[in-house]
Enzyme design. Structure first.
Site, mmCIF file in Angstrom:
data_model
loop_
_atom_site.group_PDB
_atom_site.id
_atom_site.type_symbol
_atom_site.label_atom_id
_atom_site.label_comp_id
_atom_site.label_asym_id
_atom_site.label_seq_id
_atom_site.Cartn_x
_atom_site.Cartn_y
_atom_site.Cartn_z
ATOM 1 N N SER A 202 2.522 -3.625 -3.876
ATOM 2 C CA SER A 202 3.263 -3.299 -2.655
ATOM 3 C C SER A 202 2.363 -3.427 -1.430
ATOM 4 C CB SER A 202 3.769 -1.859 -2.766
ATOM 5 O OG SER A 202 4.367 -1.467 -1.572
ATOM 6 N N LYS A 224 -2.020 1.684 -7.449
ATOM 7 C CA LYS A 224 -1.647 0.264 -7.583
ATOM 8 C C LYS A 224 -2.832 -0.613 -7.192
ATOM 9 C CE LYS A 224 3.408 0.307 -6.792
ATOM 10 N NZ LYS A 224 3.885 -0.202 -8.069
#
Ligand code: NAP
Length: 322
Positions: A202, A224
């Site tokens: 993202s 992430k």
């Protein structure tokens, strides 16, 4: 006979099976494909050992031929295959069966059913490294679309205004799913000799204070990003796609934008259709220009710009390795 029907039939073109000389046909295949034989699935190996039986000999020819056809295709696993973007990737792989042998990994039987419940969808939990090994064995490329998913706290009433609150279930925080879970996939892929990994992350990860990090106190972008770094350091050819806000809209009708370091977040063009992300994931498998690259991805609004068709050119614009 029952086992043979599970092998997809590929018409034989140059094989003498059509003239009835089955034995010659098999022998020719075996001799000219020594490499192939070592990587054939057990079903076909077994048929090879049964070649003395006249009836099975013919089945072996068909099976070998279809295995040969499979060699020209790339076996690709998409994880998070029951998820919103993962489903689209899985469907696209299946639609392009001339190029890909598509596989999926779903977290549960329920998720597997969402995408048709076929035998090529494995069930496994990425937090449990052993559970994902069968899905990863024998693949050429891996597309990672798993993610921790926050849940809304009960009791939120939109009519009263305010904002809903979110939480992560115990054991399903981003640390466990987006870090350990992605790491497990990368490790398993490396051990299995996988040739390329596409990881969807993202945008927003350059800013520790990004509001997404506060959701459920999960620091999702931090974990992430840690997985992305692990992949970039793995030595496996990779493409890291950091998507903007995902939308359930039609794909293929907008001009896609690539960027780096969250620069696109400072513009008005911060969103992208899940279908476009899915397409970019698959296109990344096609071009050397996509390898060892990390890109932010969003799109222009529909009706402005020129819909992206040339993905080689898109990946060529990307200069960042992380
Ligand atoms: P999604 O629908 O939330 O799907 C996530 C998938 O991960 C689900 O299929 C889920 O399985 C699976 N999963 C979760 N925990 C798992 C586990 N322990 N083992 C195996 N699978 C597990 O995904 P999406 O909304 O399409 O997003 C795709 C990616 O883009 C995600 O990485 C997301 O963070 C990122 N992204 C999202 C946005 C956004 O606006 N939402 C923006 C930028 C980037 P189940 O189906 O069984 O639940």
């Amino acid at each position: 006979m029952a086992t043979a029907t599970r092998v997809p039939f590929v018409p034989l073109t140059s094989c003498s099976i059509h003239r009835g000389n089955h034995k010659y046909c098999v022998a020719k295949s075996l001799i000219s494909l020594p490499q192939t034989l070592t990587s054939l699935p057990p079903l076909i190996q077994q048929q090879r050992t049964n070649l003395k039986n006249g009836r099975l000999r013919r089945l072996a020819v068909v099976s070998l031929s279809s295995a040969t056809a499979n060699l020209n295709r790339s076996t690709v696993l998409v994880t998070g295959a029951g998820g919103r973007t993962g489903q689209i990737v899985y469907k696209k792989l299946k639609e392009r069966s001339d190029q890909y042998v598509g596989r999926g990994l779903a977290r549960t039987e329920e998720s597997k059913e969402k995408i048709g419940g076929s035998d090529d969808v494995f069930v496994g939990d990425i937090r449990d490294a052993d559970s994902i090994l069968p899905a990863i064995q024998g693949i050429d490329a891996l597309i990672i679309l798993t993610s921790a998913v926050p849940k809304m706290k009960p009791g939120f009433d939109p009519s009263k205004g305010g904002r809903p609150e979110f939480y992560f279930e115990e054991g399903a925080y981003p640390e466990q799913v987006d870090w350990i879970g992605q790491k497990n996939q990368i490790d398993a892929a490396k051990a299995a000799g996988v040739k390329q990994i596409v990881l969807v992350g993202s945008m927003g990860g350059t800013d520790l204070n990004n509001p997404l990090n506060n959701i459920g106190n999960g620091k999702i972008l931090v974990w992430k990003r840690k997985a992305e770094q692990y992949l970039a350091d793995s030595g496996i050819p990779y493409t890291i796609i950091r998507a903007g806000g995902l939308q359930d809209k039609e794909g293929g009708i907008r001009e896609l934008l690539v960027g780096k370091d969250d620069e696109l977040l400072k513009t008005e063009m911060r969103t992208i259709a899940r279908a476009d992300v899915a397409e970019v994931c698959i296109q990344a498998l096609q071009f050397e220009e996509a390898k060892f690259k990390a890109l932010d991805l969003s799109s222009k609004p529909e009706g402005t710009g020129t819909p992206t068709k040339d993905f080689k050119a898109l990946f060529s614009q990307v200069t960042s390795r992380f």
